[in-house]
Design a protein around this motif. Sequence first.
Motif, short mmCIF file in Angstrom:
data_model
loop_
_atom_site.label_atom_id
_atom_site.label_comp_id
_atom_site.label_asym_id
_atom_site.label_seq_id
_atom_site.Cartn_x
_atom_site.Cartn_y
_atom_site.Cartn_z
N TYR A 117 0.81 -1.22 0.00
CA TYR A 117 0.00 0.00 0.00
C TYR A 117 0.84 1.27 0.00
CZ TYR A 117 -4.74 1.88 1.04
OH TYR A 117 -5.98 2.48 1.00
N HIS A 118 1.91 1.27 0.82
CA HIS A 118 2.76 2.46 0.92
C HIS A 118 4.23 2.12 0.67
CE1 HIS A 118 -0.78 3.34 3.58
NE2 HIS A 118 -0.82 4.37 2.77
N GLN A 119 4.47 1.04 -0.05
CA GLN A 119 5.83 0.60 -0.31
C GLN A 119 6.16 0.67 -1.80
OE1 GLN A 119 6.94 0.82 3.01
NE2 GLN A 119 8.31 -0.79 2.31
N GLY A 120 5.68 1.69 -2.44
CA GLY A 120 5.93 1.88 -3.85
C GLY A 120 4.68 2.18 -4.64
N THR A 121 3.52 1.80 -4.10
CA THR A 121 2.25 2.09 -4.75
C THR A 121 2.11 3.59 -5.01
OG1 THR A 121 1.17 0.16 -3.80
CG2 THR A 121 -0.25 1.98 -4.43
N VAL A 122 1.57 3.93 -6.16
CA VAL A 122 1.37 5.33 -6.55
C VAL A 122 0.09 5.86 -5.93
CG1 VAL A 122 0.89 6.85 -8.52
CG2 VAL A 122 2.65 5.08 -8.71
N TRP A 123 0.14 7.08 -5.42
CA TRP A 123 -1.03 7.76 -4.87
C TRP A 123 -1.24 9.08 -5.62
CZ3 TRP A 123 -4.09 6.33 -0.48
CH2 TRP A 123 -3.73 5.09 0.07
N PRO A 124 -2.36 9.20 -6.34
CA PRO A 124 -2.61 10.45 -7.08
C PRO A 124 -2.70 11.70 -6.22
CG PRO A 124 -3.94 8.67 -7.99
CD PRO A 124 -3.30 8.13 -6.74
N TRP A 125 -3.17 11.58 -4.96
CA TRP A 125 -3.34 12.79 -4.15
C TRP A 125 -2.02 13.52 -3.92
CZ3 TRP A 125 -1.52 14.55 0.58
CH2 TRP A 125 -0.88 13.62 1.41
N LEU A 126 -0.91 12.78 -4.01
CA LEU A 126 0.39 13.39 -3.75
C LEU A 126 0.80 14.39 -4.82
CD1 LEU A 126 2.20 10.16 -2.55
CD2 LEU A 126 1.64 12.14 -1.12
N ILE A 127 0.05 14.45 -5.93
CA ILE A 127 0.37 15.43 -6.96
C ILE A 127 0.23 16.85 -6.41
CG2 ILE A 127 -1.91 15.73 -8.00
CD1 ILE A 127 1.45 15.28 -9.86
N GLY A 128 -0.70 17.06 -5.49
CA GLY A 128 -0.89 18.38 -4.89
C GLY A 128 0.34 18.84 -4.13
N PRO A 129 0.81 18.04 -3.14
CA PRO A 129 2.05 18.42 -2.46
C PRO A 129 3.24 18.58 -3.39
CG PRO A 129 0.86 16.78 -1.18
CD PRO A 129 0.12 16.92 -2.48
N TYR A 130 3.30 17.77 -4.46
CA TYR A 130 4.42 17.90 -5.40
C TYR A 130 4.38 19.25 -6.12
CZ TYR A 130 7.50 17.15 -9.38
OH TYR A 130 8.49 17.29 -10.32
N VAL A 131 3.23 19.62 -6.64
CA VAL A 131 3.10 20.91 -7.33
C VAL A 131 3.40 22.05 -6.36
CG1 VAL A 131 1.44 22.48 -8.40
CG2 VAL A 131 1.53 20.09 -9.12
N ASP A 132 2.87 21.97 -5.14
CA ASP A 132 3.15 23.01 -4.14
C ASP A 132 4.65 23.13 -3.88
OD1 ASP A 132 0.44 23.46 -3.80
OD2 ASP A 132 0.26 22.20 -2.02
N ALA A 133 5.31 21.99 -3.70
CA ALA A 133 6.74 22.00 -3.37
C ALA A 133 7.55 22.58 -4.53
CB ALA A 133 7.20 20.59 -3.03
N CYS A 134 7.21 22.19 -5.75
CA CYS A 134 7.93 22.73 -6.91
C CYS A 134 7.82 24.25 -6.94
CB CYS A 134 7.37 22.14 -8.19
SG CYS A 134 7.87 20.42 -8.51
N ARG A 135 6.63 24.75 -6.81
CA ARG A 135 6.42 26.19 -6.86
C ARG A 135 7.16 26.91 -5.73
NH1 ARG A 135 1.44 27.94 -5.88
NH2 ARG A 135 1.69 29.81 -7.14
N ALA A 136 7.21 26.27 -4.55
CA ALA A 136 7.83 26.90 -3.38
C ALA A 136 9.34 27.02 -3.51
CB ALA A 136 7.48 26.12 -2.12
#
Length: 660
Positions: A582-601
């Motif tokens: 579940y959390h050992q490599g599986t992709v989670w779409p919701w994490l796209i939000g934190p990724y976009v935020d982090a990139c912009r920051a």
Amino acid sequence: MICTGTPRRARTIGNVTLIPRWSFGTQVCGTLSAGASREWLVTDGRGGYAMGTVAGLRTRRYHGLLVVAGATPARRMLGLAALDAIVTLPSGAQVRLGTHEWASGHVEPRGYTLLESFELRGGVPRWRWRIGDLVLEREIAMEYGRASVAVTHRLVAGPPVRVTVEALGTWRDSHGERHATGDELTLEPTGDGVLVAGAYRVAGPGYEPDGHWWLGVRAREEAERGLHPDEDLRCLGRFGADLEPGGTLAVSAWAGDLATAPPPAATVIAAARSRAADVVAGAADETAAALALAADAFVIATDAGPDVVAGYPWFGAWSRDTMTSYEGLFLTTGRAELGRELLVSYAGTLSEGMLANTADTGATEYNTADATLWFLHAVDRHVAATGDTDLAASIVDGLDGIVTAHLAGTRFGIRIDPTDGLLTQGAEGKALTWMDAVVGGIAATPRPGKAVEINALWINGLAALAGLRERLGRPADDLRKVRELALDSFRARFPDPAGWLRDVVDSTALQTYPRGDDPALRPNQLLAYGLPYAPMRGTDPGPVRAVGAALLTPLGLRTLATGENGYRGAHRGSPVARDHAYHQGTVWPWLIGPYVDACRAVGLDPAGALDGLIAHLPDWGVGSVSETADGDAPHTATGCPFQAWSVAELARSHQIPEAK
């Protein structure tokens, strides 16, 4: 822009109204592997739903036309499972348009082969079958605010024919199955139909009772998930009418107030379309409109007030998911007033500085280290977007209580280490972060200690609460002092020589590493960069770049880099196998939000990061975003086909100009 008043009518660009529309032709509808892997969803605004596949095959135990929410959204009952259409041609020949798979693996009848098209427009699914010059159309909608479904069959073209629909039903927990040898399923004729198990009614023209059992109906997705796939369904009877071109056969089913019949089926369908137009009003483009409508499925009304269904078909309300989704579901889509009501309601559940988490069992639990911190973030975002200082004033004492309880220590070892100001957590057999799978009483992804995203949320929450206090003219020096200690400690302890942030420090479960510091490359560190008051905001972009290079996929981010120990590239198989992955490599779409935020920051360009998820909208849960996907390419979707925080974070990220 935040819309808090009466919904406007659907926005138009030129002469085109932005009503979401997804359609498939014979190459998808008529190929079982393709048509049965795409699912549609219609909801009733109370946590109940109708759900199935484009091909018409029930592939899950959860599929049905009337799934009724109970005392909590997770406690659902399956009632009406299917309505199988049968066309009697002028020659007397009968053509069955249903599709079922049996315990033997045989598929019969094979009505999907006659499907000309499927369309989901404005949230209303529509099928068209073609038999020579004859075209029969089906549409389905639910009555908003009531457990009630309307199904119409309309003869679009061809000679006059007799159309019959067989109603197949049960009455059972949506998570299980029922068999003919079990408790009796009572059927009571009502004149225009039948009352089933005293729980729901099915009504329509030309009713003929039946009652025989269909044995060994198989749900192939349950077999794939390592669960029991077979059940028995009872034929509740038949409805029929002789149709001329343009004529309609309508069947309704409803639970709850059984004495009050629903409006005519055509009225229910028209109301669903009208509601969809209101929901997408003001959307900036087609994608924003699609995500606004997708979000609408998750925001529900309960007896206790508004709430959020975490995912369909099997999840109920979870406070972590609700608060993580808050900005995308409520602020991005213009539901600020409803969101305010939800925040006040949730504030009332605070106990010992923790937010209640309503489990899918229906029990209220206090078992997360992060939901409360996401709540602080949600309140801050709400006030920042709306200027609602009245909300801040009404709950600020409760928010202060969160900080007080965390400084003193609360349940499950959740406390602030006085030596460094960082938040630690952990208890035997518990998984308190969002990486929360537990197998046989043991956490599949053990993270006790000082987890990176928990501390990012803590530092962010302290600044958010300080800002709320200052808006109210209250001092906040004490909060800023606590935050400064945590901030200095975070910047000293979490950076790893590998070039990214450690996932956990001071963990008693990770003695392999010095001081119990886990350097595994995971996406949790993104919150340390992208939150509004994040501890690493505006610093070296190297770690964010490393996360993107190793974890970004078309459907979101992997939970663990492929080269890390314990990586699992497939989220499949038995419940135990899936929980371990579940959390050992599986992709989670919701994490796209934190990724976009982090990139912009940190000054990185996330251009193109959303494209794969936007392309995914018609791929699996039609018009929505899945819960998870395999870590290995081609990243086939898994988990719930319709997931709240996946939709919410894509919707929120899509509205950010730099992310488009």
